[in-house]
Write an enzyme that holds these catalytic residues in place. Sequence first.
Site, PDB file in Angstrom:
ATOM      1  N   ASP A 101      -4.260  -4.009  -3.595  1.00  0.00           N
ATOM      2  CA  ASP A 101      -3.645  -2.684  -3.452  1.00  0.00           C
ATOM      3  C   ASP A 101      -3.943  -2.258  -2.015  1.00  0.00           C
ATOM      4  O   ASP A 101      -4.912  -1.556  -1.745  1.00  0.00           O
ATOM      5  CB  ASP A 101      -4.255  -1.714  -4.466  1.00  0.00           C
ATOM      6  CG  ASP A 101      -3.511  -0.389  -4.528  1.00  0.00           C
ATOM      7  OD1 ASP A 101      -2.492  -0.249  -3.834  1.00  0.00           O
ATOM      8  OD2 ASP A 101      -3.959   0.507  -5.260  1.00  0.00           O
ATOM      9  N   CYS A 127       1.779   1.514  -1.311  1.00  0.00           N
ATOM     10  CA  CYS A 127       2.529   2.740  -1.585  1.00  0.00           C
ATOM     11  C   CYS A 127       3.317   3.100  -0.326  1.00  0.00           C
ATOM     12  O   CYS A 127       3.337   4.244   0.113  1.00  0.00           O
ATOM     13  CB  CYS A 127       1.624   3.880  -2.040  1.00  0.00           C
ATOM     14  SG  CYS A 127       0.233   4.219  -0.944  1.00  0.00           S
TER      15      CYS A 127
END
Length: 433
Positions: A308, A361
């Site tokens: 991530d 993101c």
Amino acid sequence: MTPAARLSAAIEVLADIGARHRPASEALKDWGLSHRFAGSGDRAAIAGLVYDTLRRRASAAYVMASDAPRALVLGMLHVMRGFDLAAIAALCSGERFAPARLTEEEGARLAAPDLAAAPPFVQGDYPQWLHASLRHVFGAEAVAEGSALATRAPLDLRVNTLKADPETARAALAHLNPGPGRFSPLALRIVLDAEGKAPPLTAEPAFLRGEVEVQDEGSQIAAILAQPAPGGQVLDLCAGAGGKTLELAALMDNKGQIYAYDADIRRLKPLHERMARAGVRNVQVRSPRGAEDVLSDLEGRMDLVLVDAPCTGTGTWRRNPDAKWRVRPGALAQRQAEQARILEHAAHYVRPGGRLAYVTCSLLDEENGAQVRALLAKREDFHPVPPAEAALALGAQGPGLAAAALTTREGLLMTPRRTGTDGFFVSVMKREG
């Protein structure tokens, strides 16, 4: 406080943000501490005004031909909240605690605001220097994607299946009127009120019992697409506060082993308390210890490595609208270098036949597809799983996600406009067995 007084306070906070170049959250906190007469409802309303102004800063400034705090707030009232001239003039009465009366020029601009001739980055409310990058990804839809990122985000929850099922959790939160997620079978969505105020979720019994966690649906989907198998060996290489770690544990039904690591030990601090509340038992937190390699024993052994990755956060602008005006080209270059290093490092932990899931993101190809292509050029033993195939991990909702998202050979990109989630890029790669 009256609505007009709240407006004055928002202008004051925005002036502080501009003068001291700091995050909106810090400026709002300091304002609240120095104005203790303001109740929680007042502070929430003022925060809503500030964040809405930051969401639509470019278009508000264009309408008012000024980026002064007062001009930005007045412009936002029209472009974001749809107030007409009479409604705005009523708030700006010049009376006690209210903003000064509208000037003749302000009245003229608010009487006939027009964004039709504005540049694309103004219409889409994003930084000018990012237009080329967004247009590279979205083409003629860059403005529409930017506009969707300038809206408010809902409050998404993930049902912790170690403690509850979706129907039980939904019933426990019925007074908040949660609806189901669009794609994630674990998601509940709460729509915020007209001023963007979220309910005090962390005080809810269901949250305190560990039955739900606050997590955007896109983030939930990313972990599901990684397909952690019960009984498997998983490395969460950039675990941070552990949002995806907790979801991985639930998806694995507490079976197998998850190793949670982050290069910054401070980010891991909340994870221990969160694991206890969630009932997670299959996570081993490995904290960095100076020059010691605390992950050396995991090389070539992991069924799944989840990265991530740290990124510019362009996909989270709905939740962090001030961040989009603070990001600079130098920050993008720094993140790209970090991502390339982390992704190449992560590949060493994947066993033959295992998977590497790369998540950001971000909406930018520089941080997404380009990073995957660079790794694949170096590691010929890795191949991307087709996005439509990866999406099947969602079950019946998989084909719908694959159709809604923007897909490339490298992965799948979710956006507020396309999928109703925050912006998330997910690439799943498999190492040859």
